[in-house]
Scaffold this motif. Structure first.
Motif, mmCIF file in Angstrom:
data_model
loop_
_atom_site.group_PDB
_atom_site.id
_atom_site.type_symbol
_atom_site.label_atom_id
_atom_site.label_comp_id
_atom_site.label_asym_id
_atom_site.label_seq_id
_atom_site.Cartn_x
_atom_site.Cartn_y
_atom_site.Cartn_z
ATOM 1 N N THR A 41 0.852 -1.188 0.000
ATOM 2 C CA THR A 41 0.000 0.000 0.000
ATOM 3 C C THR A 41 0.886 1.236 0.000
ATOM 4 N N ARG A 64 -2.397 -1.236 -3.722
ATOM 5 C CA ARG A 64 -3.340 -0.156 -3.445
ATOM 6 C C ARG A 64 -2.581 1.154 -3.303
ATOM 7 N N VAL A 66 -3.300 4.806 -1.770
ATOM 8 C CA VAL A 66 -4.212 5.601 -0.946
ATOM 9 C C VAL A 66 -3.742 7.048 -0.973
ATOM 10 N N LEU A 88 -6.446 5.033 8.749
ATOM 11 C CA LEU A 88 -6.155 3.985 7.776
ATOM 12 C C LEU A 88 -5.748 2.689 8.465
ATOM 13 N N THR A 91 -8.405 -0.207 9.759
ATOM 14 C CA THR A 91 -8.994 -1.239 8.912
ATOM 15 C C THR A 91 -7.981 -2.282 8.449
ATOM 16 N N GLN A 179 -5.153 -0.591 -7.206
ATOM 17 C CA GLN A 179 -6.442 -0.043 -6.783
ATOM 18 C C GLN A 179 -6.228 1.369 -6.253
ATOM 19 N N ILE A 180 -7.000 2.330 -6.742
ATOM 20 C CA ILE A 180 -6.879 3.723 -6.322
ATOM 21 C C ILE A 180 -7.928 4.021 -5.256
ATOM 22 N N ASP A 181 -7.482 4.501 -4.112
ATOM 23 C CA ASP A 181 -8.367 4.819 -2.983
ATOM 24 C C ASP A 181 -8.146 6.286 -2.614
ATOM 25 N N ARG A 182 -8.988 7.180 -3.154
ATOM 26 C CA ARG A 182 -8.837 8.622 -2.932
ATOM 27 C C ARG A 182 -9.686 9.035 -1.734
ATOM 28 N N ARG A 183 -9.052 9.713 -0.776
ATOM 29 C CA ARG A 183 -9.736 10.062 0.463
ATOM 30 C C ARG A 183 -9.596 11.551 0.764
#
Length: 338
Positions: A41, A64, A66, A88, A91, A179-183
């Protein structure tokens, strides 16, 4: 700790630009994943991250990516960063965290280690995973005159800071679909920004005093420059182009520059965007300390100098004739522009 190692890479940015140290850490994580089952990640903070996302995802190394995106993340703020990382970790807590040994990484790593109840090892050169998922680290000791290799207990998470310029960015590419996880900032991060303290301004370091390891541009002089008086021209040129001054071992031996400016096997390893070699023959010991620079310009009277083998641009002439002419030209253009 589970069978699949959860590896975090904490990315570093300077304003809007991703640092090479992030790509180096991704390369290291990729090498670790070759030996055992790992999930990588990459965590990035900043604003306007579209280009950064495309660059990092294009490496196909991370499982991933993030991103925490907000104007408040443009510059490092420890309270805001920690609030986001703490959320983060709720989880999917990491087993191993790789952070750059920069001012940001050195400040953030102990905070994160404390929060995770993790071991902390600072300023390492390399981290390895064996096929049996055992952790080994390589760390400079005795004032960086030697390296020590040791095993790390795996009964608790591990946070390390990795020295920039040792691994090298390389051209490593994986085969993963990232996998793109934009927060957005979590509520606690927004609150943290408004409490305690606030980052008002970042002032660029003076290239004349900055550590050569952290410099984007390095101008290195060797015996071919001449004595102490001649070396002043190298310093003037470096300052003019915003570069830090380095040297080969003979310059230190002659007392012209201190040991902390020496580049090579018995000195420091640098990987700047631009490395200008002035009168350095390029012996293997020196080459080991600068070969990973993005672009290398070499100036030497010897057309067969070893440094030319690894240079992107080669100038076969006397550095003491070339640099004064270049300095004069730069000054002339500066006057014309104003």
């Amino acid at each position: 700790m589970g069978d699949t190692k959860q590896i975090w890479v904490i990315g570093g940015r300077d304003g809007y630009t991703i640092g090479d140290e992030t790509l180096e850490l991704m390369t290291e994580a990729h090498d670790m994943a070759k030996k055992t089952d790992c999930r990588i990640t990459v965590v990035i903070f900043g604003e306007a991250l579209d280009e950064t996302i495309a660059l990092l995802a294009g490496r196909r190394i991370a499982d991933r990516l993030v991103t925490f995106e907000a104007a408040a993340y443009r510059h490092y703020d420890p309270a805001a960063y920690m609030a986001a990382l703490a959320q983060l970790a709720q989880t999917q807590p990491p087993d191993i965290v790789l952070a750059p040994a920069t001012s940001m990484g050195r400040d953030l790593a102990p905070r994160l280690a404390f929060h995770l109840g993790a071991q902390l090892i600072s300023n390492i050169q390399q981290i390895q995973l064996t096929p049996a998922a055992k952790i080994k680290i390589v760390k400079p000791v005795y004032g960086a005159k030697a390296n020590a290799t040791g095993n790390v207990p795996d009964d608790a998470p591990l946070v390390v800071t990795v020295i920039h310029g040792v691994i090298g960015v390389g051209r490593t590419k994986g085969s993963k679909a990232t996998q793109i996880d934009r927060r957005s900032p979590p509520g606690t991060a927004s609150q943290a920004l408004a409490s305690g303290y606030q980052v008002l301004e970042f002032i660029a370091a003076d290239p004349r005093t900055i550590d050569i390891v952290d410099a984007d541009v390095v101008v290195a002089g060797g015996r071919g420059v001449g004595g102490k008086d001649a070396f002043e021209t190298v310093k003037a040129f470096a300052f003019l182009i915003g570069g830090a001054v380095g040297c080969s071992r003979p310059i230190v031996d002659d007392g012209i520059l201190p040991l902390d400016r020496q580049i090579g096997q018995t000195g420091k390893t640098v990987a700047p965007d631009l490395f200008v070699s002035c009168g350095v023959s390029g012996a293997m010991q020196h080459e080991m300390g600068m070969k990973d620079a993005k672009y290398i310009i070499a100036i030497n009277t010897d057309k067969d100098a070893p440094v030319f083998r690894i240079s992107d641009y080669k100038v076969a002439c006397d550095v003491n004739r070339l640099l004064p002419a270049v300095i004069k030209e730069i000054h002339g253009r500066s006057i014309e522009e104003h």
